[in-house]
Design an enzyme around this catalytic site. Structure first.
Site, PDB file in Angstrom:
ATOM      1  CE  LYS A   1      38.427  99.829  29.747  1.00  0.00           C
ATOM      2  NZ  LYS A   1      38.728 101.247  29.657  1.00  0.00           N
TER       3      LYS A   1
ATOM      4  CE  LYS B   1      35.462  97.851  22.723  1.00  0.00           C
ATOM      5  NZ  LYS B   1      35.198  99.070  23.368  1.00  0.00           N
TER       6      LYS B   1
ATOM      7  CE  LYS C   1      40.722 104.257  22.273  1.00  0.00           C
ATOM      8  NZ  LYS C   1      40.163 104.248  23.620  1.00  0.00           N
TER       9      LYS C   1
HETATM   10  P1  TYM Z   1      36.676 104.860  23.805  1.00  0.00           P
HETATM   11  O1  TYM Z   1      37.877 105.701  23.989  1.00  0.00           O
HETATM   12  O2  TYM Z   1      36.762 103.415  24.170  1.00  0.00           O
HETATM   13  O3  TYM Z   1      36.180 104.930  22.306  1.00  0.00           O
HETATM   14  C1  TYM Z   1      35.989 106.171  21.673  1.00  0.00           C
HETATM   15  C2  TYM Z   1      34.797 106.114  20.749  1.00  0.00           C
HETATM   16  O4  TYM Z   1      34.976 105.087  19.770  1.00  0.00           O
HETATM   17  C3  TYM Z   1      33.885 104.192  19.794  1.00  0.00           C
HETATM   18  N1  TYM Z   1      34.392 102.834  19.530  1.00  0.00           N
HETATM   19  C4  TYM Z   1      33.939 102.042  18.559  1.00  0.00           C
HETATM   20  N2  TYM Z   1      32.974 102.222  17.644  1.00  0.00           N
HETATM   21  C5  TYM Z   1      32.753 101.212  16.766  1.00  0.00           C
HETATM   22  N3  TYM Z   1      33.454 100.047  16.791  1.00  0.00           N
HETATM   23  C6  TYM Z   1      34.436  99.831  17.687  1.00  0.00           C
HETATM   24  N4  TYM Z   1      35.127  98.705  17.690  1.00  0.00           N
HETATM   25  C7  TYM Z   1      34.710 100.862  18.639  1.00  0.00           C
HETATM   26  N5  TYM Z   1      35.602 100.995  19.650  1.00  0.00           N
HETATM   27  C8  TYM Z   1      35.389 102.209  20.190  1.00  0.00           C
HETATM   28  C9  TYM Z   1      33.323 104.290  21.204  1.00  0.00           C
HETATM   29  O5  TYM Z   1      31.975 103.876  21.265  1.00  0.00           O
HETATM   30  C10 TYM Z   1      33.493 105.769  21.482  1.00  0.00           C
HETATM   31  O6  TYM Z   1      32.438 106.512  20.914  1.00  0.00           O
HETATM   32  N6  TYM Z   1      34.041 106.254  27.770  1.00  0.00           N
HETATM   33  C11 TYM Z   1      34.375 106.568  26.409  1.00  0.00           C
HETATM   34  C12 TYM Z   1      34.999 107.939  26.234  1.00  0.00           C
HETATM   35  C13 TYM Z   1      34.217 109.049  26.843  1.00  0.00           C
HETATM   36  C14 TYM Z   1      33.077 109.670  26.286  1.00  0.00           C
HETATM   37  C15 TYM Z   1      32.692 110.677  27.222  1.00  0.00           C
HETATM   38  C16 TYM Z   1      32.352 109.460  25.114  1.00  0.00           C
HETATM   39  C17 TYM Z   1      34.494 109.657  28.015  1.00  0.00           C
HETATM   40  N7  TYM Z   1      33.582 110.651  28.254  1.00  0.00           N
HETATM   41  C18 TYM Z   1      31.587 111.469  26.985  1.00  0.00           C
HETATM   42  C19 TYM Z   1      31.233 110.271  24.891  1.00  0.00           C
HETATM   43  C20 TYM Z   1      30.873 111.255  25.830  1.00  0.00           C
HETATM   44  C21 TYM Z   1      35.345 105.541  25.892  1.00  0.00           C
HETATM   45  O7  TYM Z   1      36.018 104.891  26.632  1.00  0.00           O
HETATM   46  O8  TYM Z   1      35.435 105.517  24.545  1.00  0.00           O
END
Ligand code: TYM
Length: 331
Positions: free
Chosen positions: A114, A196, A199
């Site tokens: 990032k 990957k 979004k």
């Molecule tokens: P974030 O918002 O990037 O993504 C949310 C969830 O989606 C999963 N994910 C994916 N899984 C499979 N293939 C993909 N291409 C893909 N892109 C995203 C991520 O692994 C995630 O589970 N830091 C985290 C959010 C967060 C969080 C937490 C998660 C903040 N606090 C506490 C669990 C527990 C994040 O940025 O996810």
């Protein structure tokens, strides 16, 4: 509720909820909600590590919450809330920041990625973001964290922080385990299957938005980058086909190695058609439910208000315990 094990997870309200988020996280959240006490948050505080338009962020927060419910999270069973509505997240984050090393945070690959992408805004929040994530998890004495594989390193840090804190001050936090799905833990971009599905991809053809119309979904899948050898096989070096088979498998409940058998001797066109049909079929009821829910903003307000109250009650218990352990004055 007392006897059930705890789950916490969240999605950052940046960009839009993708098929990657759904397969890697949300679909499993739904699956686990009967067996566990689940707490699912729209983690808005995380999203401002990258500049956001405030009005758009608010709009997106609502959309994400509505999508959680549309995907099948039942607000009567699970706690749903906006992270910024429970101030314990920020408070615990400060204390845990003081128990996390710069060296640990410097090793986080997501920080490196990032900061390379946002060179003009490498802020302190971007660096300490995994500590806020650890706070999210540890505040609820979470047993299990369902996430995609990209969050594994952050999750391991949360475990390390919990273990360190427990060692210093005595048992305080449950040490969480990750729940990473066997299929679809890393859905890849349709345009570049070596990275990957994200979004924040500037090219919308790389991802499927959960609210994309069926014709858009079909077009995006038909345009997915594959390879030129023409054989439908699940093996190394066939990133595009592997990705399509994984998406299909995650939806129909098969391992990609099993799913591939359905396509023996067929061409890529058939595979893409079947994947597109499966995705459209999976998303159709979600999109219908989303329409219904988003037509009633007061429903969403009541869910998030109620959820924040319940979450705060649990979170504050942990926070008070932690404050006491580190030596803050009782109130
Ligand atoms: P974030 O918002 O990037 O993504 C949310 C969830 O989606 C999963 N994910 C994916 N899984 C499979 N293939 C993909 N291409 C893909 N892109 C995203 C991520 O692994 C995630 O589970 N830091 C985290 C959010 C967060 C969080 C937490 C998660 C903040 N606090 C506490 C669990 C527990 C994040 O940025 O996810």
């Amino acid at each position: 509720m007392q006897n059930k094990k705890m789950i916490f997870s969240g999605v950052q309200p940046t960009g839009c909820v993708t098929l990657g988020n759904y397969i890697g996280a949300l679909k499993n959240w739904v699956k686990l909600q009967k067996e566990y006490q689940c707490i699912y948050s729209v983690v808005d505080m995380h999203s401002i590590t990258v500049r956001q338009n405030p009005d758009e962020l608010r709009e997106r927060c609502r959309q994400f919450l509505a999508l959680y419910i549309a995907c099948g999270i039942d607000p009567k069973e699970s706690i749903l809330f906006f992270q910024s509505h429970v101030s314990a997240h920020a408070e615990l984050s400060w204390i845990l920041n003081c128990h996390t090393y710069i060296g640990e945070l410097s090793r986080m690959t997501q920080f490196k990625d990032k900061s390379a992408k946002h060179e003009d805004n490498i802020n302190a929040g971007l660096f300490t973001y995994p500590v806020l994530m650890a706070s999210d998890i540890l505040l609820y004495q979470t047993d299990l964290v369902p996430v995609g594989v990209d969050q594994k390193q952050h999750l391991e840090l949360a475990r390390d922080i919990a273990i360190r804190f427990n060692h210093l001050y005595g048992d305080t936090f449950t040490v969480p385990e990750g729940y990473i799905p066997p299929v679809g833990a890393r859905v890849m971009s349709l345009q570049d299957p070596t990275s990957k599905m994200s979004k924040s991809d500037p090219n919308p053809n790389g991802y499927i938005w959960l609210l994309d119309a069926p014709e858009v979904i079909t077009k995006k899948i038909k345009r997915a980058v594959t390879d030129s050898d023409g054989e439908i096989a699940y093996r190394e070096g066939k990133d595009g086909i592997n990705n399509l088979l994984s998406i299909y498998g995650a939806i129909v409940g098969k391992k990609p190695e099993e799913a591939v058998l359905e396509f023996e001797g067929q061409g890529y066109g058939i595979l893409k058609t079947r994947v597109a049909e499966a995705v459209c079929e999976e998303l159709r009821p979600i999109q219908e439910k989303y329409k219904e829910i988003s037509a009633d903003p007061s429903f969403l307000d009541s869910i998030s208000k109620n959820g924040a109250e319940k979450a705060a009650e649990i979170a504050e218990k942990t926070l008070r315990l932690v404050q006491d352990k580190v030596g803050f004055m009782p109130r």
